[in-house]
Design a protein around this motif. Structure first.
Motif, PDB file in Angstrom:
ATOM      1  N   LYS A  87      43.067  45.105  62.362  1.00  0.00           N
ATOM      2  CA  LYS A  87      42.191  45.037  61.189  1.00  0.00           C
ATOM      3  C   LYS A  87      42.430  46.272  60.324  1.00  0.00           C
ATOM      4  CE  LYS A  87      38.408  44.508  58.655  1.00  0.00           C
ATOM      5  NZ  LYS A  87      38.393  43.457  57.616  1.00  0.00           N
ATOM      6  N   LYS A  88      42.547  46.026  59.016  1.00  0.00           N
ATOM      7  CA  LYS A  88      42.622  47.204  58.148  1.00  0.00           C
ATOM      8  C   LYS A  88      41.549  47.132  57.067  1.00  0.00           C
ATOM      9  CE  LYS A  88      46.353  45.254  55.380  1.00  0.00           C
ATOM     10  NZ  LYS A  88      47.745  45.308  54.998  1.00  0.00           N
ATOM     11  N   TYR A  89      41.052  48.299  56.674  1.00  0.00           N
ATOM     12  CA  TYR A  89      40.208  48.429  55.493  1.00  0.00           C
ATOM     13  C   TYR A  89      41.093  49.023  54.410  1.00  0.00           C
ATOM     14  CZ  TYR A  89      35.968  47.880  58.375  1.00  0.00           C
ATOM     15  OH  TYR A  89      34.994  47.415  59.215  1.00  0.00           O
ATOM     16  N   LYS A  90      41.278  48.302  53.336  1.00  0.00           N
ATOM     17  CA  LYS A  90      42.262  48.696  52.325  1.00  0.00           C
ATOM     18  C   LYS A  90      43.596  48.949  53.031  1.00  0.00           C
ATOM     19  CE  LYS A  90      39.151  49.676  48.730  1.00  0.00           C
ATOM     20  NZ  LYS A  90      38.150  50.705  48.475  1.00  0.00           N
ATOM     21  N   ASP A 124      44.099  51.315  55.414  1.00  0.00           N
ATOM     22  CA  ASP A 124      43.954  52.003  56.699  1.00  0.00           C
ATOM     23  C   ASP A 124      43.743  51.019  57.847  1.00  0.00           C
ATOM     24  OD1 ASP A 124      44.085  54.447  55.395  1.00  0.00           O
ATOM     25  OD2 ASP A 124      41.910  54.399  54.975  1.00  0.00           O
ATOM     26  N   TRP A 125      44.625  51.097  58.838  1.00  0.00           N
ATOM     27  CA  TRP A 125      44.437  50.262  60.032  1.00  0.00           C
ATOM     28  C   TRP A 125      43.345  50.889  60.878  1.00  0.00           C
ATOM     29  CZ3 TRP A 125      46.381  45.545  60.405  1.00  0.00           C
ATOM     30  CH2 TRP A 125      47.473  45.226  59.588  1.00  0.00           C
ATOM     31  N   THR A 170      33.600  47.796  64.367  1.00  0.00           N
ATOM     32  CA  THR A 170      34.559  46.899  63.709  1.00  0.00           C
ATOM     33  C   THR A 170      35.085  45.874  64.702  1.00  0.00           C
ATOM     34  OG1 THR A 170      35.182  48.705  62.233  1.00  0.00           O
ATOM     35  CG2 THR A 170      36.681  46.843  62.336  1.00  0.00           C
ATOM     36  N   CYS A 228      34.582  41.880  64.428  1.00  0.00           N
ATOM     37  CA  CYS A 228      35.729  40.960  64.379  1.00  0.00           C
ATOM     38  C   CYS A 228      35.631  39.932  65.510  1.00  0.00           C
ATOM     39  CB  CYS A 228      37.048  41.729  64.504  1.00  0.00           C
ATOM     40  SG  CYS A 228      37.457  42.695  63.039  1.00  0.00           S
ATOM     41  N   LEU A 288      33.415  39.724  60.629  1.00  0.00           N
ATOM     42  CA  LEU A 288      34.436  40.341  59.772  1.00  0.00           C
ATOM     43  C   LEU A 288      35.736  39.582  59.967  1.00  0.00           C
ATOM     44  CD1 LEU A 288      34.561  44.228  60.225  1.00  0.00           C
ATOM     45  CD2 LEU A 288      34.257  42.970  58.082  1.00  0.00           C
ATOM     46  N   TYR A 307      39.850  39.468  60.145  1.00  0.00           N
ATOM     47  CA  TYR A 307      40.825  40.448  60.604  1.00  0.00           C
ATOM     48  C   TYR A 307      42.213  40.009  60.172  1.00  0.00           C
ATOM     49  CZ  TYR A 307      39.911  37.177  64.450  1.00  0.00           C
ATOM     50  OH  TYR A 307      39.638  36.060  65.191  1.00  0.00           O
ATOM     51  N   ASP A 308      43.164  40.908  60.325  1.00  0.00           N
ATOM     52  CA  ASP A 308      44.480  40.690  59.710  1.00  0.00           C
ATOM     53  C   ASP A 308      45.474  40.034  60.653  1.00  0.00           C
ATOM     54  OD1 ASP A 308      44.229  42.188  56.990  1.00  0.00           O
ATOM     55  OD2 ASP A 308      43.214  43.398  58.489  1.00  0.00           O
TER      56      ASP A 308
END
Ligand code: ADP
Length: 259
Positions: free
Chosen positions: A10-13, A15-16, A43, A47, A52, A54-55
């Motif tokens: 998962k990244k925020y912007k 940042d992983w 987080t 997830c 949330l 996730y990537d």
């Protein structure tokens, strides 16, 4: 498999914050996620419960993908920042959940008794102490008899009596076959509560997880303890329970057990 987290990222912007998390739980037990503030515990739980996105990676709970909303009949999540409504009573909060989930009202008295909050069930939440609020929050997530219960820092800030109550209820739930995943930034809080501890640091699990580390009795050998101390130092979590005196005690204990 009760819980399967496979390569979760998962990244925020840019940042992983979760860098490939793998967790497997095959039988009902209490699992701890321990790591300093900011390591990614909340987080990860968000997830896992699909609050949330996730990537990368997959999460299965009770053998189903976490995108299948039906599983949340049997999966509960006590969020760290869960909101209670001061003008409502504890009963109102629990009744709301019964209405939404189609549970019989008899569950309210049953769960109130179980967490020891019958005496203030009909009182407004605005006058509750932290311990009383935590009882209510716990009642709200166990009223549906979940098979999997995730709890974000449930022991933080509790007075010693409330913390003992909470621990006892978690141990009872495990006996009944509920899998509990509990996060903490302080290993001392979850001492002797869990079967397995995963350490989270900067969004990654440390290679070493510790098993049978904090059950009711210690089974640690001195080698295990040295390994544990190394892991704990690497994870940078407080661990005053494993101080020098404890090592001496463990050594004596191990000798006694081998007689
Ligand atoms: P913990 O629960 O272990 O304290 P969190 O999951 O809250 O950790 O946070 C992990 C990292 O993600 C931290 O660096 C935090 O600053 C960052 N973070 C958390 N929420 C957000 C958000 N909504 N947007 C950007 N960064 C966030």
């Amino acid at each position: 498999m009760i819980v399967k987290v496979d390569g979760l990222k998962k990244k925020y912007k840019k940042d992983w914050v979760l860098k490939g998390i793998d967790i497997e739980v095959e039988e009902p037990q209490i699992i701890a996620l321990v790591g300093p503030n900011g390591s990614g515990k909340t987080t990860l739980m968000n997830c896992m419960t699909n609050l949330l996105t996730y990537d990368q990676g997959e999460v299965e709970l009770l053998g189903q993908k976490n995108t299948d909303t039906k599983i949340f009949k049997d999966v509960s999540y006590l969020q760290d920042n869960r909101i209670l409504y001061g003008t409502l009573t504890a009963y109102d909060h629990l009744k709301f959940i019964c209405d939404v989930q189609g549970l019989p009202k008899s569950k309210i008295e049953e769960v109130a008794k179980r967490v020891g909050m019958e005496s203030y069930l009909k009182k407004r939440v605005q006058n509750f102490s932290l311990g009383m609020k935590q009882h209510l929050l716990l009642a709200m997530v166990i009223i549906n008899d979940p098979k999997v219960l995730l709890m974000d820092e449930p022991l933080t800030g509790l007075d010693p009596t409330s913390a003992i109550d909470m621990r006892n209820i978690l141990l009872e739930l495990r006996e009944e076959g509920t899998t509990v995943i509990v996060s903490s930034h302080n290993l001392d809080e979850i001492d002797r509560l869990t079967n397995k501890i995963y350490f989270l640091k900067d969004g990654a699990l440390l290679k070493e997880s510790l098993e049978q580390f904090a059950t009711k009795e210690y089974y640690l050998t001195v080698d295990d303890l040295e390994k544990a101390k190394g892991v704990l130092e690497e994870a940078a979590v407080p661990f005053s329970i494993y101080n020098q005196e404890q090592v001496t005690f463990e050594e004596t204990d191990v000798e006694l057990q081998t007689v």
